[in-house]
Every structure is written in C-alpha cells, then in structure tokens.
Design an enzyme around this catalytic site. Structure first.
Site, short mmCIF file in Angstrom:
data_model
loop_
_atom_site.label_atom_id
_atom_site.label_comp_id
_atom_site.label_asym_id
_atom_site.label_seq_id
_atom_site.Cartn_x
_atom_site.Cartn_y
_atom_site.Cartn_z
N LYS A 111 0.82 -1.20 0.00
CA LYS A 111 0.00 0.00 0.00
C LYS A 111 0.87 1.26 0.00
O LYS A 111 0.58 2.23 -0.70
CB LYS A 111 -0.92 -0.03 1.23
CG LYS A 111 -2.02 0.95 1.19
CD LYS A 111 -3.38 0.29 1.47
CE LYS A 111 -4.50 1.30 1.47
NZ LYS A 111 -5.04 1.70 0.23
N LYS A 194 -5.76 -10.58 -5.98
CA LYS A 194 -6.86 -11.28 -5.31
C LYS A 194 -8.18 -10.51 -5.42
O LYS A 194 -8.17 -9.28 -5.55
CB LYS A 194 -6.51 -11.58 -3.85
CG LYS A 194 -6.71 -10.45 -2.91
CD LYS A 194 -6.76 -10.95 -1.46
CE LYS A 194 -7.02 -9.75 -0.58
NZ LYS A 194 -7.63 -10.02 0.68
N LYS A 197 -13.03 -6.86 -1.67
CA LYS A 197 -14.30 -6.14 -1.58
C LYS A 197 -14.14 -4.64 -1.79
O LYS A 197 -15.09 -3.96 -2.11
CB LYS A 197 -15.01 -6.44 -0.27
CG LYS A 197 -14.19 -6.21 0.99
CD LYS A 197 -15.05 -6.47 2.21
CE LYS A 197 -14.47 -7.44 3.20
NZ LYS A 197 -13.20 -7.07 3.79
#
Ligand code: AQP
Length: 330
Positions: A111, A194, A197
C-alpha cells in the site's frame, strides 16, 4: 475442544472470495471447535469510511454470517468495537512490537509503495497488532484465514513468544489454518491479484448480495486467455485456473475431474455452467439474508455474543495489565 477466532472487516460488501477463503471454513469449523467469529469494524476504519455505510455494512455482514450457516448456538458472533478489550490489549501489545516488524508486513509495504506513506493512517501501519489482540484475547488455538493473512498470524506468534518470555506465561500461541483450494480467489478482470471487496472495478468481484443476473454477467465476462483450453495452470492461465478453483470449491468436485469433464468444450460452455453453479449456491444465502437482516433475532444474537466475548476479554485484559504493572495492585 480447541478455540477458534476469526473475523472479517466491513470495508466493503462480502465477496465470493471472503466466503470461499474464510466463511466457508468458519461454518465447517463450528461443529468441532469453540468458535468466536467477529465483524472487525475497528479494522475497517484504518481507511476513511462513511459512518452510515459502515454501520449498515457491519450488520449486513453479521446477517451474512448467519445466512451462510453460522449457528449462534455453536459459535459466538459479535462486533469487535462492542468489546473494548480489543483496543485496550492492542495498545499494550503495540508497546511490545517493533517498528521494524510492522514495516515488513507486505500488505502495508504494498500500500505504501502504491500511495506513499504520508497520507496513510498510523492505524493502517499498526493494525496487525490489533489483529494479534483479537486473536490473543480469547486464548485462540487456531486462526482460519486466507493466505494473505499468514504473515499477520506469524507476527502474532512472535508477539506471544516475546510477551511470554518477558512476563511469564500469558498468551496461547495460535496456529494458522489455511484451506487448500480456494485459499486465494482472484479478481475476475485481473486474475493476477486477489478478489477484494474494496476493489474499484466491480466487474472484478462477485458479491454475495449481487443481483443474480449481474453475477452471471460478471462470470461470462471474466478474463481468460485465448487458447480456449480448460486446464489448471496458475502461472500461464491464471484466469481459467481461478474459475476452476471457484467451481471446484463450490461443488466439491476435484479440479482434475472438472478438467476431464470439459475436454473438447470451450470457455463459453464452462462459464455458463459455472454461472449456474454460483447462482444456485448464492440464491439461498440471499433468501436467508433477507429474512434475518432486519430482525430482532439478529440483534439478540449480537448482544449475546458481545456479552460473552466481553467477559473473556475483560479477564484477559486485567491479567495482562497485572503482568505489565499497570494500574493499582488488586
Ligand atoms: N480473494 C480472496 N480469496 C480468499 N480469501 C479471501 N479473503 C479475502 N479475500 C479473499 C479472506 O477473507 C477474510 C476476511 O478478510 P478481511 O475482510 O478481514 O480482509 P481482507 O483480506 O483485506 O479482505 P478483502 O476482501 O481483500 O478486503 P479489502 O478490499 O478491504 O482489503 C480473511 O480471512 C481473508 O484472508
């Protein structure tokens, strides 16, 4: 009976990846173990959340836990922020965790490489310690999570060793449990990353609460290569391999038997069948979800779960405070 703890954060609506990598195992484990399953809303606020959306999603996920088969008579189901011990223990354990350890956590590294560190919350940096606290509060023996969480459980184990060596036996050292197939469901549009959500492109994920026709469309437009051969080869054919994994975990058919069945058929046939498999699997979950989402039963279950979790968490926090020397002698 061994103790299990795991949780899902309400940072978005639940995906099929969350189900296959986590929830499915929660359901299987509840028969044989003493289970604590949490909606970890404190983890969700490491990035900005809309307050009303967060509240809504937290309850949506609780309802989905039940709709997917978690049974409050077998497992304790609760919301993390309703048990103050999580945040209390987290601070005490942060003081036992090194900056260097947290800097090596790949999720934070990824990140920060993408966005830089200046604008990231410090919670995003320290949340693996909050996760360790979640686990350690309940003397957890086994943590069932997807592959991406492996490093965090390893950090938890290191923290246990350090703390127990420094202060005497206090925490149980947890083991990791990663399911073999379906441990990492990939994005439908970019099968090298991956399924998540909080991904921006909604064609990349299937939500458990997606409209059923939309699910079919997402599967039909999933990215695959051009050779039209239904073969599992993660490195060279990540798209079809991901779809084969999904098919295999939902139907409990082996990948080999699926490959055999689809010899001579193309991606179109395969995707059509998979779309049916996924929709027939998700429909009853949605039906049950709609029954329970706004019921008093759901609140009662969450209240009961909170009360039991609080009892254990309070005891553990007091024990740790005592070991460290916090507060007055009792
Ligand atoms: N794609 C996936 N395949 C298999 N398992 C997955 N999990 C998440 N994505 C996949 C597993 O779901 C559990 C809950 O995860 P979480 O919500 O606490 O955090 P996460 O891993 O960061 O989940 P997401 O969906 O990727 O959320 P965002 O986008 O907010 O970061 C974990 O056991 C996880 O392994």
């Amino acid at each position: 009976m061994s103790r299990i703890f795991s949780g899902i954060k309400p940072s978005g609506d639940l995906t099929l990846g969350n189900y296959l990598g986590a929830l499915k195992n929660f359901v299987a484990l509840q028969d044989e173990h003493d289970c604590f399953f949490c909606i970890v809303d404190l983890h969700a606020i490491t990035v900005a959340q809309d307050r009303l959306e967060l509240r809504k999603r937290t309850k949506d996920i609780a309802a989905l836990y039940l709709a997917c088969g978690l049974d409050p008579n077998k497992a304790t189901i609760f919301i993390q922020s309703e048990v103050p011990g999580h945040a209390q223990l987290s601070w005490m354990l942060e003081c036992q965790t090194y900056y260097g350890e947290l800097s090596r956590m790949t999720q934070f590294k990824d990140k920060s490489l993408k966005d830089g560190t200046a604008g990231l919350s410090s919670g995003l940096f320290t949340y693996p310690v909050l996760m360790a606290s979640d686990i350690l509060l309940y003397d957890t023996d086994i943590v069932p999570v997807g592959e991406d969480q492996k490093q965090h459980v390893e950090l938890t184990r290191d923290i246990v060793d350090r703390f127990n060596n420094r202060y005497g036996d206090t925490f149980v050292k947890p083991d990791l449990f990663i399911p073999k197939v379906g441990a990492r469901i990939m994005d439908l549009q970019d099968p090298t990353k991956k399924m998540s959500k909080s991904e921006e492109n909604d064609k990349g994920y299937i939500l458990l609460l997606d409209d059923l026709n939309r699910i079919k469309k997402k599967i039909m437009s999933a990215k695959t290569d051009s050779d039209n051969l239904i073969k599992f080869d993660k490195d060279n054919k990540p798209g079809i391999s991901n779809l084969l994994s999904i098919y295999s975990v939902i139907t409990n058919k082996s990948i080999e038997s699926l490959e055999e069945f689809y010899v001579g058929k193309g991606y179109g046939d395969f995707k059509k069948d998979l779309a049916e498999v996924v929709v027939s699997f998700i429909q009853p979950i949605q039906d049950r979800y709609n029954e329970i989402r706004n019921s008093k039963e759901l609140d009662d279950i969450l209240d009961e779960g909170r009360d039991l979790a609080n009892k254990l968490a309070f005891k553990k926090v007091k024990k740790v405070e005592h070991k460290i020397g916090l507060g007055r002698k009792r």
